[in-house]
Scaffold this active site. Structure first.
Site, PDB file in Angstrom:
ATOM      1  N   SER A  93     102.205  84.157  78.983  1.00 16.82           N
ATOM      2  CA  SER A  93     101.778  82.764  79.123  1.00 16.82           C
ATOM      3  C   SER A  93     100.279  82.598  79.327  1.00 16.82           C
ATOM      4  O   SER A  93      99.776  81.485  79.366  1.00 16.82           O
ATOM      5  CB  SER A  93     102.504  82.135  80.305  1.00 16.82           C
ATOM      6  N   THR A 144     101.140  78.786  83.375  1.00 11.95           N
ATOM      7  CA  THR A 144      99.694  78.718  83.530  1.00 11.95           C
ATOM      8  C   THR A 144      99.267  79.239  84.895  1.00 11.95           C
ATOM      9  O   THR A 144      99.924  78.956  85.889  1.00 11.95           O
ATOM     10  CB  THR A 144      99.274  77.238  83.443  1.00 11.95           C
ATOM     11  N   THR A 167      95.519  79.559  80.367  1.00 11.71           N
ATOM     12  CA  THR A 167      96.868  79.505  79.791  1.00 11.71           C
ATOM     13  C   THR A 167      96.853  79.760  78.296  1.00 11.71           C
ATOM     14  O   THR A 167      95.829  79.544  77.629  1.00 11.71           O
ATOM     15  CB  THR A 167      97.473  78.105  80.054  1.00 11.71           C
ATOM     16  N   ARG A 227      97.436  71.969  69.171  1.00 11.16           N
ATOM     17  CA  ARG A 227      97.771  71.319  70.450  1.00 11.16           C
ATOM     18  C   ARG A 227      96.914  71.875  71.599  1.00 11.16           C
ATOM     19  O   ARG A 227      96.719  73.086  71.734  1.00 11.16           O
ATOM     20  CB  ARG A 227      99.255  71.542  70.745  1.00 11.16           C
ATOM     21  N   VAL A 228      96.410  70.977  72.413  1.00  7.97           N
ATOM     22  CA  VAL A 228      95.699  71.367  73.629  1.00  7.97           C
ATOM     23  C   VAL A 228      96.429  70.716  74.796  1.00  7.97           C
ATOM     24  O   VAL A 228      96.820  69.550  74.716  1.00  7.97           O
ATOM     25  CB  VAL A 228      94.229  70.889  73.578  1.00  7.97           C
ATOM     26  N   GLY A 229      96.622  71.466  75.853  1.00 10.68           N
ATOM     27  CA  GLY A 229      97.340  70.929  77.015  1.00 10.68           C
ATOM     28  C   GLY A 229      96.408  70.432  78.095  1.00 10.68           C
ATOM     29  O   GLY A 229      95.225  70.161  77.866  1.00 10.68           O
ATOM     30  N   ASP A 230      96.956  70.303  79.290  1.00 14.38           N
ATOM     31  CA  ASP A 230      96.195  69.791  80.433  1.00 14.38           C
ATOM     32  C   ASP A 230      95.240  70.821  81.018  1.00 14.38           C
ATOM     33  O   ASP A 230      94.230  70.460  81.633  1.00 14.38           O
ATOM     34  CB  ASP A 230      97.158  69.374  81.545  1.00 14.38           C
ATOM     35  N   THR A 273     100.556  73.109  86.713  1.00 12.39           N
ATOM     36  CA  THR A 273     101.271  73.904  85.726  1.00 12.39           C
ATOM     37  C   THR A 273     102.456  73.080  85.250  1.00 12.39           C
ATOM     38  O   THR A 273     102.852  72.121  85.896  1.00 12.39           O
ATOM     39  CB  THR A 273     101.732  75.249  86.341  1.00 12.39           C
ATOM     40  N   GLY A 274     102.995  73.437  84.111  1.00 15.10           N
ATOM     41  CA  GLY A 274     104.142  72.698  83.600  1.00 15.10           C
ATOM     42  C   GLY A 274     103.804  71.936  82.334  1.00 15.10           C
ATOM     43  O   GLY A 274     102.841  72.275  81.639  1.00 15.10           O
ATOM     44  N   GLY A 276     102.121  69.972  80.095  1.00 14.19           N
ATOM     45  CA  GLY A 276     100.762  69.450  80.150  1.00 14.19           C
ATOM     46  C   GLY A 276     100.641  67.996  79.732  1.00 14.19           C
ATOM     47  O   GLY A 276      99.800  67.258  80.275  1.00 14.19           O
TER      48      GLY A 276
HETATM   49  N1  ASP Z   1     100.330  73.291  81.516  1.00 11.31           N
HETATM   50  C1  ASP Z   1     100.346  74.192  80.403  1.00 11.31           C
HETATM   51  C2  ASP Z   1     100.188  73.404  79.140  1.00 11.31           C
HETATM   52  O1  ASP Z   1     100.750  72.339  79.018  1.00 11.31           O
HETATM   53  C3  ASP Z   1     101.571  74.993  80.270  1.00 11.31           C
HETATM   54  C4  ASP Z   1     101.984  75.785  81.432  1.00 11.31           C
HETATM   55  O2  ASP Z   1     101.772  75.417  82.587  1.00 11.31           O
HETATM   56  O3  ASP Z   1     102.570  76.833  81.229  1.00 11.31           O
HETATM   57  O4  ASP Z   1      99.554  73.911  78.239  1.00 11.31           O
END
Ligand code: ASP
Length: 332
Positions: free
Chosen positions: A91, A193, A211, A221-224, A244-245, A247
């Site tokens: 991850s 993450t 992450t 795609r870009v996350g948080d 985490t989680g 995003g």
């Molecule tokens: N928060 C991360 C994302 O959305 C993913 C993760 O926490 O594993 O990219």
């Protein structure tokens, strides 16, 4: 124990924890087996480092820096690099699960006590995005570099390009392609993450977040995680928070900034994390289908954490103790 085996270790029926002096009790049945519940082991002393999930090797590295009198910023970078270099972790960094086209794309950011920030998004072929993010912060007039530009910058700074797709991650992707069903899965590798917050002996706070993002995400795609205020926020007068989680849900609620602002208004880190999760679950009727977890610290060295579902934990190195602690959660 690897983070991916959390859900196979449904062993704790009841855990009582103390964080930041506040007693909590939670029934986190999917927390790691070695998560602790001894309230006496944690106090509010400095320095401290806390990270999402059970990443004792990462927090130990960060603590090593802090204990020698190093800065919170150095501790964050060194701590995050440990997990980025772990090819077995799917991850973060090398070995991260790829997007649906088979490309490993990494997001990371870092923020220091002066309020400076650097990030890379959609970075490929470079194992240590946290260090590239720091270089963006320190050596460029910008705060975010993306994709090819970020890669070129990294190479110009001396980073070496390498293939980040390990055999195990390639295999997992090939298996996924058989159905190609995209569905975020709670607490499995794709929510792992590493968000890390540290306070050094001078009381200065820094944070980092690194992450490979959601497994099998759409290309681009870009996350948080690399976005200031969402995956991470630090205000050295108040404290810091990281996420985490899923995003997308953190981004929509600007979760980490929200937590720091709630602490500014007087909430403890624990209450602020709970309120940030509350903002999500009150709006999203489908919250049962995804996970979000937050951790936070305030200037006093108090720590909080909260998630939507069980299975979330944090690793906290404070007062000479490196402990993985089950987190309280909303969906009981
Ligand atoms: N928060 C991360 C994302 O959305 C993913 C993760 O926490 O594993 O990219």
């Amino acid at each position: 124990m690897k983070r991916r085996t959390f859900i196979q270790n449904a062993s704790l029926s009841s855990i009582g924890i103390v964080a930041g002096g506040t007693a909590l009790s939670c029934k986190n049945e999917n927390a790691p087996k070695d998560a602790v519940s001894d309230p006496l082991l944690i106090d509010n002393s400095l320095p401290l480092v806390v990270a999402t999930w059970n990443v004792k090797e990462s927090t130990a590295k960060a603590w090593e820096v802090l204990e020698k009198g190093g800065s919170a910023l150095d501790a964050i970078e060194q701590g995050c690099r440990v997990e980025e270099a772990n090819a077995e972790g799917q991850s973060v960094g090398i070995g991260g699960l790829p997007d649906r086209d088979g490309n490993v794309t990494l997001d990371a950011c870092i923020m220091n006590a002066e309020g400076d920030y650097g990030a890379v998004v959609y970075l490929q072929n470079i194992k240590h995005p946290i260090s590239v993010a720091r270089k963006v912060m320190e050596n460029t007039p910008h705060v975010i570099l993306a994709g090819k530009g970020a890669e070129q910058f990294a190479v110009s700074e001396g980073f070496v390009k390498e293939d980040l797709l390990t055999e195990a991650s390639k295999k997992a992707w090939e298996e996924w392609k058989k159905t190609s069903e995209y569905k975020p899965i709670i607490n499995i590798e794709n929510h792992d993450t590493i968000g890390m917050l540290a306070i050094d002996k001078n009381g200065d706070i820094s944070g980092g977040c690194t992450t490979s993002g959601l497994a099998y995400k759409m290309a681009g795609r870009v996350g948080d995680s690399p976005i200031i205020g969402s995956g991470l926020f630090i205000d050295n007068e108040i404290g810091g928070a990281t996420a985490t989680g899923l995003g997308e849900e953190v981004l929509k609620t600007v979760g980490s900034f929200l937590i720091v602002e709630l602490m500014r208004q007087g909430m403890t880190p624990q209450k602020a994390c709970e309120e940030a999760i509350g903002r999500i679950v009150r709006k999203k009727k489908d919250f049962k289908d995804f996970q979000v977890g937050y951790i936070a610290v305030n200037k006093k060295g108090e720590v909080g954490s909260y998630s939507i579902h069980d299975g979330f934990s944090k690793t906290q190195y404070q007062n000479g103790q490196n402990l993985t602690i089950a987190s309280d959660f909303y969906n009981k």
